[in-house]
Structures are given as structure tokens and as C-alpha cells.
Design a protein around this motif. Sequence first.
Motif, PDB file in Angstrom:
ATOM      1  N   ASP A   1       6.692   9.789   4.299  1.00 36.46           N
ATOM      2  CA  ASP A   1       5.882  10.427   5.339  1.00 36.46           C
ATOM      3  C   ASP A   1       4.517  10.839   4.798  1.00 36.46           C
ATOM      4  OD1 ASP A   1       7.883  10.060   7.164  1.00 36.46           O
ATOM      5  OD2 ASP A   1       8.581  12.151   7.155  1.00 36.46           O
ATOM      6  N   ARG A   2       4.531  11.469   3.624  1.00 37.24           N
ATOM      7  CA  ARG A   2       3.255  11.906   3.027  1.00 37.24           C
ATOM      8  C   ARG A   2       2.396  10.697   2.644  1.00 37.24           C
ATOM      9  NH1 ARG A   2      -1.126  14.448   3.260  1.00 37.24           N
ATOM     10  NH2 ARG A   2      -2.081  15.070   1.297  1.00 37.24           N
ATOM     11  N   ALA A   3       3.028   9.646   2.135  1.00 34.20           N
ATOM     12  CA  ALA A   3       2.282   8.437   1.777  1.00 34.20           C
ATOM     13  C   ALA A   3       1.611   7.831   3.005  1.00 34.20           C
ATOM     14  CB  ALA A   3       3.213   7.414   1.121  1.00 34.20           C
ATOM     15  N   MET A   4       2.322   7.806   4.110  1.00 36.16           N
ATOM     16  CA  MET A   4       1.746   7.274   5.348  1.00 36.16           C
ATOM     17  C   MET A   4       0.602   8.158   5.840  1.00 36.16           C
ATOM     18  SD  MET A   4       2.702   4.339   6.351  1.00 36.16           S
ATOM     19  CE  MET A   4       1.797   4.489   7.901  1.00 36.16           C
ATOM     20  N   GLU A   5       0.744   9.476   5.701  1.00 36.77           N
ATOM     21  CA  GLU A   5      -0.335  10.390   6.086  1.00 36.77           C
ATOM     22  C   GLU A   5      -1.604  10.077   5.296  1.00 36.77           C
ATOM     23  OE1 GLU A   5       0.644  14.487   5.612  1.00 36.77           O
ATOM     24  OE2 GLU A   5       2.374  14.388   6.956  1.00 36.77           O
TER      25      GLU A   5
ATOM     26  N   ALA B   1     -10.627   2.079  -0.771  1.00 37.93           N
ATOM     27  CA  ALA B   1     -10.011   3.093   0.084  1.00 37.93           C
ATOM     28  C   ALA B   1      -8.602   3.422  -0.408  1.00 37.93           C
ATOM     29  CB  ALA B   1      -9.979   2.623   1.533  1.00 37.93           C
ATOM     30  N   LEU B   2      -7.861   2.400  -0.837  1.00 33.88           N
ATOM     31  CA  LEU B   2      -6.523   2.633  -1.384  1.00 33.88           C
ATOM     32  C   LEU B   2      -6.602   3.479  -2.651  1.00 33.88           C
ATOM     33  CD1 LEU B   2      -3.473   2.181  -1.510  1.00 33.88           C
ATOM     34  CD2 LEU B   2      -3.924  -0.020  -2.641  1.00 33.88           C
TER      35      LEU B   2
ATOM     36  N   LEU C   1       0.827  -1.198   0.000  1.00 37.88           N
ATOM     37  CA  LEU C   1       0.000   0.000   0.000  1.00 37.88           C
ATOM     38  C   LEU C   1       0.865   1.253   0.000  1.00 37.88           C
ATOM     39  CD1 LEU C   1      -2.041  -2.219   0.729  1.00 37.88           C
ATOM     40  CD2 LEU C   1      -3.131  -0.589   2.284  1.00 37.88           C
ATOM     41  N   LEU C   2       1.941   1.234   0.792  1.00 34.35           N
ATOM     42  CA  LEU C   2       2.851   2.382   0.828  1.00 34.35           C
ATOM     43  C   LEU C   2       3.444   2.638  -0.552  1.00 34.35           C
ATOM     44  CD1 LEU C   2       4.281   4.472   2.719  1.00 34.35           C
ATOM     45  CD2 LEU C   2       6.169   2.848   2.845  1.00 34.35           C
TER      46      LEU C   2
ATOM     47  N   ALA D   1       0.055  -0.709   5.728  1.00 32.26           N
ATOM     48  CA  ALA D   1       1.013  -0.106   4.799  1.00 32.26           C
ATOM     49  C   ALA D   1       1.946  -1.114   4.151  1.00 32.26           C
ATOM     50  CB  ALA D   1       1.829   0.972   5.505  1.00 32.26           C
ATOM     51  N   THR D   2       2.331  -2.176   4.882  1.00 31.20           N
ATOM     52  CA  THR D   2       3.297  -3.138   4.338  1.00 31.20           C
ATOM     53  C   THR D   2       2.637  -4.318   3.637  1.00 31.20           C
ATOM     54  OG1 THR D   2       3.403  -4.316   6.460  1.00 31.20           O
ATOM     55  CG2 THR D   2       4.998  -2.533   6.101  1.00 31.20           C
ATOM     56  N   GLN D   3       1.314  -4.376   3.651  1.00 29.95           N
ATOM     57  CA  GLN D   3       0.610  -5.435   2.915  1.00 29.95           C
ATOM     58  C   GLN D   3       0.558  -5.091   1.439  1.00 29.95           C
ATOM     59  OE1 GLN D   3      -3.201  -6.757   4.280  1.00 29.95           O
ATOM     60  NE2 GLN D   3      -2.625  -6.789   6.437  1.00 29.95           N
TER      61      GLN D   3
END
Length: 255
Positions: A128-132, A157-158, A98-99, A143-145
Motif C-alpha cells: 500500500d505504501r509503495a503504491m502511494e 521519477a522512480l 516499479l512496485l 507499477a507492474t512494469q
Amino acid sequence: MAEDYILETRDLTKEFKGFAAVQGVDLKVRRGSIHALIGPNGAGKTTCFNLITKFLQPTRGTILYNGADITSAKSADIARLGMVRSFQISATFLHLTLLENVRVALQRQLGTALHFWRSESSLDVLNDRAMELLEDVGLGGYATQTAAELSYGRKRALEIATTLALDPELLLLDEPTSGMGREDIGRTADLIRRVSKDRTVLMVEHNLSVVSDLSDIITVLSRGEILAEGPYSEVSKNPEVVEAYMGTGLEANHG
């Protein structure tokens, strides 16, 4: 005042070999609102969306975005202006995490959107922005899936997260809850409410309980023309709208 409206259409019409799929539609979408476009099957909702996002060219009429005439603009041009249609420009790759998916969408900011051969470390500035963005759509814990591991609702949602990476001012959602179960519908409705806080949302949606819950204004299309417009409490009582929904009343379609 014209500046109150982020999007306007005037006499928007699309004919296919003499058949008018959309006929004389005057639509005004108020800045900062959630505006729903509804109607029975064949009402012209998708055609109207395709005209606004320039996947179809109108037979006649005018489309204004932030007061500027975009009738002749290309789809990519209006995306750069800040009008983005979800589930169509979004970059979702099932084999990536996902990240990584959101980082691909954010690469546009670096001017390297198509440079897939760049070293991965060059994209770390986007983490950082991707995680936000993942947190914004309720996916921070995933995020790591890989995207392939997600449920259908979370894939949607993604897709919204990757669309938000383009920082749209006007977000167009085409049937955002289509094919979802009750839990995913509730989660997606909550997500739409959250992402609308600082932008305008125009959505085509068939689920009337989502429409009634989220929308400030509803435009009802029937046979390519605007049948009624207003808040759900008014539109749902309109006899012509009830008849357009096959005489069963809106409440029978609610949910």
C-alpha cells in the motif's frame, strides 16, 4: 533565528593539493523552501554537494543540520537523520517492477533491507505504501512494469520514489533534469514541486528555467565562492552573475 534553517554551512572549504574547489561557503537553507545551487561549470557546485552529504570531508568549516554539528558524521549517518541525496541512495533495479523497486527501499522500515532471500509474502505489508509513493511521483499506472521499460525521465521519477521511501526531511537533488527532453523536464519540475510540500529541497540544477520556476532562494557559486544569493528575480539581474555566465546574461542560458 537558527531554528528557521534546516541546513547551514560555515566557512565550508575544500582544498585539493592547494587548489580551493570550495572556499569559505556560508550557506543557509530555510526549512520548507526549495533552494537551488547554481553556477557555471567548475563553480564548485558538485564539490559543495559532496561535502554536505559527506562524500567528501571538508578541509575546514562546519556543517549544521537541524542545529546539530554533522561535520564529522558519515554519509549513512546523515541519511538516517533525514538528509537524503536522491539518485545515490536510491535502489533502482532494472529487472524488478516499479512496485518491487519501491518495496526494496521500504524494507529499511522492517529492518530487513539486505534480506533479499526473505519470502515475497513478508513484503506484502509494504504494498500500500509503495503504491502511494508511486502515485506521488506519477507512476501509479506503471507499477507492474519493469524499470527497464521506463523512459529516462520516468526512471528518474522512480529514483525519487525510492528516495522518498526513506522519508527524508531534507531532499538533495543533484541535477534532477540532466539529460532530459522538454516533456520529461516539465514532468520532473512538477514532481519536485509536489514532493516539496512537506519537506525541504536543496538542488544543484543547470536548467535555469527550472530554477526560476521552482526556487524560493538561489545561491550562485563561482570559482568555489558564493557570488550572489536571493530570489531569481534579483540574482538574474546581478552584473557579477551575468559576467560569471560568460557575459551572455542569464536569459541566454534560460531553458
